[in-house]
Design a protein around this motif. Structure first.
Motif, PDB file in Angstrom:
ATOM      1  N   PHE A  23       0.987  -1.111  -0.275  1.00  0.00           N
ATOM      2  CA  PHE A  23       0.089   0.008  -0.297  1.00  0.00           C
ATOM      3  C   PHE A  23       0.762   1.197   0.198  1.00  0.00           C
ATOM      4  N   ALA A  24       2.029   1.270   0.437  1.00  0.00           N
ATOM      5  CA  ALA A  24       2.931   2.701   1.229  1.00  0.00           C
ATOM      6  C   ALA A  24       3.411   2.778  -0.555  1.00  0.00           C
ATOM      7  N   LEU A  25       3.702   1.819  -1.258  1.00  0.00           N
ATOM      8  CA  LEU A  25       4.658   2.096  -2.601  1.00  0.00           C
ATOM      9  C   LEU A  25       4.525   3.285  -3.620  1.00  0.00           C
ATOM     10  N   ILE A  26       3.125   3.698  -3.637  1.00  0.00           N
ATOM     11  CA  ILE A  26       2.458   4.705  -5.158  1.00  0.00           C
ATOM     12  C   ILE A  26       3.038   5.467  -3.773  1.00  0.00           C
ATOM     13  N   ILE A  27       2.769   5.616  -2.807  1.00  0.00           N
ATOM     14  CA  ILE A  27       3.765   7.557  -1.568  1.00  0.00           C
ATOM     15  C   ILE A  27       4.835   7.120  -1.815  1.00  0.00           C
ATOM     16  N   MET A  48       0.536  15.486  -7.905  1.00  0.00           N
ATOM     17  CA  MET A  48      -0.121  16.246  -7.520  1.00  0.00           C
ATOM     18  C   MET A  48      -1.556  14.837  -7.532  1.00  0.00           C
ATOM     19  N   ALA A  49      -1.871  14.723  -8.602  1.00  0.00           N
ATOM     20  CA  ALA A  49      -2.170  13.849  -8.827  1.00  0.00           C
ATOM     21  C   ALA A  49      -1.991  11.918  -8.588  1.00  0.00           C
ATOM     22  N   VAL A  50      -0.632  12.092  -8.602  1.00  0.00           N
ATOM     23  CA  VAL A  50      -0.200  10.861  -7.585  1.00  0.00           C
ATOM     24  C   VAL A  50      -0.910  10.937  -6.042  1.00  0.00           C
ATOM     25  N   LEU A  51      -0.430  11.805  -5.009  1.00  0.00           N
ATOM     26  CA  LEU A  51      -1.010  12.073  -4.140  1.00  0.00           C
ATOM     27  C   LEU A  51      -1.942  11.707  -4.042  1.00  0.00           C
ATOM     28  N   GLY A  52      -3.245  12.836  -5.081  1.00  0.00           N
ATOM     29  CA  GLY A  52      -5.026  12.030  -5.030  1.00  0.00           C
ATOM     30  C   GLY A  52      -5.122  10.609  -4.957  1.00  0.00           C
ATOM     31  N   ILE A  53      -4.077  10.615  -5.754  1.00  0.00           N
ATOM     32  CA  ILE A  53      -5.043   8.764  -6.384  1.00  0.00           C
ATOM     33  C   ILE A  53      -4.844   7.839  -5.280  1.00  0.00           C
ATOM     34  N   PHE A  54      -3.268   8.414  -4.030  1.00  0.00           N
ATOM     35  CA  PHE A  54      -3.017   7.998  -2.442  1.00  0.00           C
ATOM     36  C   PHE A  54      -4.332   8.273  -1.760  1.00  0.00           C
ATOM     37  N   ALA A  55      -5.078   9.331  -1.694  1.00  0.00           N
ATOM     38  CA  ALA A  55      -4.927   9.686  -0.726  1.00  0.00           C
ATOM     39  C   ALA A  55      -7.140   9.471  -0.927  1.00  0.00           C
ATOM     40  N   PHE A  56      -7.192   9.327  -2.813  1.00  0.00           N
ATOM     41  CA  PHE A  56      -8.772   8.382  -3.153  1.00  0.00           C
ATOM     42  C   PHE A  56      -8.464   6.857  -2.801  1.00  0.00           C
ATOM     43  N   GLN A 119      -6.373  -2.273  -4.562  1.00  0.00           N
ATOM     44  CA  GLN A 119      -5.685  -1.937  -3.984  1.00  0.00           C
ATOM     45  C   GLN A 119      -6.240  -1.531  -2.153  1.00  0.00           C
ATOM     46  N   SER A 120      -6.930  -0.375  -2.025  1.00  0.00           N
ATOM     47  CA  SER A 120      -7.754  -0.295  -0.908  1.00  0.00           C
ATOM     48  C   SER A 120      -8.746  -0.818  -0.846  1.00  0.00           C
ATOM     49  N   LEU A 121      -9.892  -1.542  -1.419  1.00  0.00           N
ATOM     50  CA  LEU A 121     -11.001  -2.617  -0.763  1.00  0.00           C
ATOM     51  C   LEU A 121     -10.104  -3.781  -0.252  1.00  0.00           C
ATOM     52  N   ALA A 122      -9.229  -3.797  -0.540  1.00  0.00           N
ATOM     53  CA  ALA A 122      -8.441  -4.862  -0.019  1.00  0.00           C
ATOM     54  C   ALA A 122      -7.374  -5.113   1.616  1.00  0.00           C
ATOM     55  N   LEU A 123      -7.374  -3.876   1.621  1.00  0.00           N
ATOM     56  CA  LEU A 123      -6.473  -3.502   2.536  1.00  0.00           C
ATOM     57  C   LEU A 123      -7.734  -2.727   3.916  1.00  0.00           C
ATOM     58  N   PHE A 156       7.227  -1.753   9.539  1.00  0.00           N
ATOM     59  CA  PHE A 156       7.991  -2.848   9.343  1.00  0.00           C
ATOM     60  C   PHE A 156       7.898  -2.452   7.961  1.00  0.00           C
ATOM     61  N   GLY A 157       6.355  -2.262   7.483  1.00  0.00           N
ATOM     62  CA  GLY A 157       5.923  -2.616   6.009  1.00  0.00           C
ATOM     63  C   GLY A 157       6.775  -1.427   5.390  1.00  0.00           C
TER      64      GLY A 157
END
Length: 418
Positions: A23-27, A48-56, A119-123, A156-157
């Motif tokens: 999950f943290a890879l994108i940030i 900013m778009a990638v950070l927006g994807i992270f937030a969404f 990914q988010s649905l899974a997490l 640790f992740g």
């Protein structure tokens, strides 16, 4: 402690490490992904778009938590726990195969957003599932310690993701890392998720669920029952998780403060890496302590420490990075060491999975997912001190409210409302 309990502790700790690594890879890779999936003249907006994807992605965890949480309370903890890791493995592997902007234009960016939501649905059901699974498999006097290991795994992740990024960045040229090096990080995450999937088939269903299964209500949606019957517990859990989420997300934004802090980029990388190691280790010790003295005193200590953060930032941010962020490190270790155990103790067996998932995902969606985006925006306007003020927005109300609820750290888990 039985062999089954040992196996569950190891599994939930490893699983949380793997899932948060994915999950943290994108940030961590946000600057790289903005170059891969957006045109060169669109870099700031691409970031900013990638950070927006992270937030969404954080926001969509709420839906995943509700769906998987209900499945966990209706069909069993184990089936839900297996489903969430399988979905995560698929999404993470698919991201590694996405086409770049040069290959297929914005299609890659669109698919990145879709797979991030997956990914988010899974997490949304993954970490809550680990908390419930671990709690219901362990004795009352070990709940703080057992669930703090999950947070050790989560932290640790982050260490694993940042560490592998550093190794690959040092071994590959910038052009190689941009072309294909970043994909290796997602392939590794998918492989680890598949290993975790296989391990989950070796553990049993929890006795709490099997004993309660025949008495579980079948008619109304569990989320409706949860909000109707346990609104105070949901609010308590939301505040706890929000403070934990802000504390973790604040570390993601330290790179944006490089000039303000007057330190080199490599120093920031090392500081974040070291801070995660200190926090993850200390959180386990805090969890063990909470089994002795209770959870709420530690929550109150955490809130008090966070209240000192604006002072340390104001006085030290231009001279000493360690003194500047000591309150953030200590406060994070304290709240992360106890909030998972408290979440499990807030709800009865019939809605425990749904309750933990609701609180965990609301807190991380609203406060965790939006924190990097908010801080980035405020930093652009010169409000660098906002990173120290934001945790106090949650710590203040939580400190006050903590004096008005019962500490259930020595109470057995129950089918009735605590």
């Amino acid at each position: 402690m039985t062999t089954q309990q040992e196996r569950v502790r190891v599994l939930t700790t490893l699983s949380s490490s793997i899932e948060f690594y994915d999950f943290a890879l994108i940030i961590f890779l946000a600057p790289t992904l903005s170059k891969v999936f957006y045109p060169s003249d669109f870099q700031h907006h691409g970031l900013m778009a990638v950070l927006g994807i992270f937030a969404f992605g954080y926001l969509s965890r709420i839906i995943g938590g509700a769906i998987i949480g209900e499945r966990g309370d209706r069909k069993g903890r184990k089936p839900a726990f297996v489903f969430s890791i399988g979905l995560m493995a698929f999404a993470t592997l698919a991201i590694s195969l996405l086409p770049s902007y040069q290959q297929m234009g914005y299609i890659g960016a669109f698919l990145l957003a879709v797979l991030r939501v997956t990914q988010s649905l899974a997490l949304g059901g993954e970490v809550p599932g680990a908390i419930v699974f671990c709690t219901e498999h362990n004795n009352a006097h070990k709940r703080g310690y057992s669930t703090s290991l999950i947070i050790f795994g989560v932290t640790f992740g982050n260490i694993l993701a940042s560490g592998l990024q550093s190794v690959l960045s040092s071994l590959l040229t910038q052009q190689q890392f941009l072309a294909w090096g970043w994909r290796i990080m997602f392939v590794v995450g998918a492989g680890l998720s598949l290993i975790s999937l296989l391990l989950r088939f070796s553990v049993k269903e929890t006795s709490y669920f099997t004993e309660e299964e025949k008495h579980l209500p079948k008619e109304a949606p569990l989320i409706y029952q949860l909000l109707k019957m346990h609104p105070k517990s949901v609010f308590k859990g939301f505040l706890l998780t929000s403070l934990a989420a802000i504390s973790i997300s604040s570390f993601y934004q330290l790179m944006s403060l490089q000039l303000s802090l007057r330190v080199m980029k490599s120093t920031i990388h090392f500081f974040v890496f070291s801070s995660f190691i200190i926090i993850s280790t200390s959180a386990v010790l805090v969890g063990m302590l909470s089994d002795k003295i209770g959870r709420l005193p530690i929550v109150q200590m955490s809130c008090a420490v966070f209240s000192l953060f604006p002072l340390s930032y104001f006085y030290f941010h231009k001279t000493n990075i360690i003194f500047t962020f000591i309150p953030l490190i200590i406060g994070s270790a304290l709240i992360l060491g106890v909030f998972t155990a408290i979440l499990a103790e807030l709800f009865p067996t019939s809605v425990r999975y749904s309750g933990v998932a609701c609180c965990y995902n609301l807190g991380f969606a609203i406060c965790g997912g939006l924190t990097p985006l908010i801080l980035e925006k405020l930093n652009l306007h010169g409000m660098f001190m906002s990173i120290s003020v934001l945790p106090c927005v949650i710590a203040g109300p939580l400190l006050i409210y903590s004096f008005f609820w019962k500490d259930n750290f020595r109470s057995p888990l129950t089918s009735q409302s605590p």
